[in-house]
Motif scaffolding. Sequence first.
Motif, PDB file in Angstrom:
ATOM      1  N   ALA A  10     -33.390  33.356 -21.577  1.00 34.36           N
ATOM      2  CA  ALA A  10     -34.006  33.605 -22.881  1.00 34.36           C
ATOM      3  C   ALA A  10     -33.310  32.893 -24.041  1.00 34.36           C
ATOM      4  O   ALA A  10     -33.845  32.848 -25.147  1.00 34.36           O
ATOM      5  CB  ALA A  10     -34.026  35.109 -23.161  1.00 34.36           C
ATOM      6  N   TRP A  11     -32.122  32.324 -23.793  1.00 30.34           N
ATOM      7  CA  TRP A  11     -31.341  31.638 -24.843  1.00 30.34           C
ATOM      8  C   TRP A  11     -32.096  30.417 -25.328  1.00 30.34           C
ATOM      9  O   TRP A  11     -32.541  29.594 -24.520  1.00 30.34           O
ATOM     10  CB  TRP A  11     -29.991  31.254 -24.249  1.00 30.34           C
ATOM     11  N   LEU A  69     -36.134  37.181 -26.532  1.00 27.64           N
ATOM     12  CA  LEU A  69     -36.271  38.636 -26.572  1.00 27.64           C
ATOM     13  C   LEU A  69     -36.150  39.196 -27.979  1.00 27.64           C
ATOM     14  O   LEU A  69     -36.744  40.218 -28.301  1.00 27.64           O
ATOM     15  CB  LEU A  69     -35.199  39.263 -25.686  1.00 27.64           C
ATOM     16  N   VAL A 129     -28.568  35.662 -31.526  1.00 28.90           N
ATOM     17  CA  VAL A 129     -27.586  36.350 -30.692  1.00 28.90           C
ATOM     18  C   VAL A 129     -26.392  35.426 -30.485  1.00 28.90           C
ATOM     19  O   VAL A 129     -26.497  34.203 -30.623  1.00 28.90           O
ATOM     20  CB  VAL A 129     -28.195  36.789 -29.338  1.00 28.90           C
ATOM     21  N   CYS A 188     -28.341  32.442 -20.164  1.00 26.53           N
ATOM     22  CA  CYS A 188     -29.482  33.325 -19.907  1.00 26.53           C
ATOM     23  C   CYS A 188     -30.776  32.532 -20.133  1.00 26.53           C
ATOM     24  O   CYS A 188     -30.826  31.652 -21.001  1.00 26.53           O
ATOM     25  CB  CYS A 188     -29.421  34.514 -20.878  1.00 26.53           C
ATOM     26  N   CYS A 210     -25.112  35.123 -23.058  1.00 25.48           N
ATOM     27  CA  CYS A 210     -26.381  34.661 -23.644  1.00 25.48           C
ATOM     28  C   CYS A 210     -26.602  33.166 -23.418  1.00 25.48           C
ATOM     29  O   CYS A 210     -27.722  32.747 -23.147  1.00 25.48           O
ATOM     30  CB  CYS A 210     -26.419  34.982 -25.133  1.00 25.48           C
TER      31      CYS A 210
END
Length: 102
Positions: A70-71, A84, A90, A68, A65
Motif C-alpha cells: 500500500a506504500w 489505506l 505514514v 508494504c 510501510c
Amino acid sequence: MKPSNRRSFVIHLAAAGGAIACGRAVAAPKKFEESEPKAVSLGYKHDSAQVDKARFPKHTAAEKCNNCMAWLGKAGDPWAECDLTADRMVATGGWCSSYVKT
Ligand code: SF4
C-alpha cells in the motif's frame, strides 16, 4: 454579454481555477497520527519496533510501510501516502495490521 466580455470572463475564470488547483497541489498531506481512531484500530505506529507484540504476535520488525503493497512513496521518502490512509502520510518505518509484503 458581448463576445469580448465573455472571453475576458472565461480567461479570468480559468486563471482563478488554476490558482485554486495550484494551491491544492502545494499543500502537503497531513501525517496519519497514531492517536486517530482509525490508526488505533489498525495498530498503526510510526516506528514498526513499537508495535504492540501482544496484540499482533505475528508482526516482525522487518515489516515496514516502505515494503508494504500500500506504500505510495519512493525509495528514500521519510513519509508518504498510503492506499489505506487516503490523503494522509505514514512513516517509512511505520506499520499497521493491514500490512502486505511487496
Ligand atoms: S497499509 Fe501498509 S503502508 Fe499503509 S500504514 Fe499499513 S503497513 Fe503502512
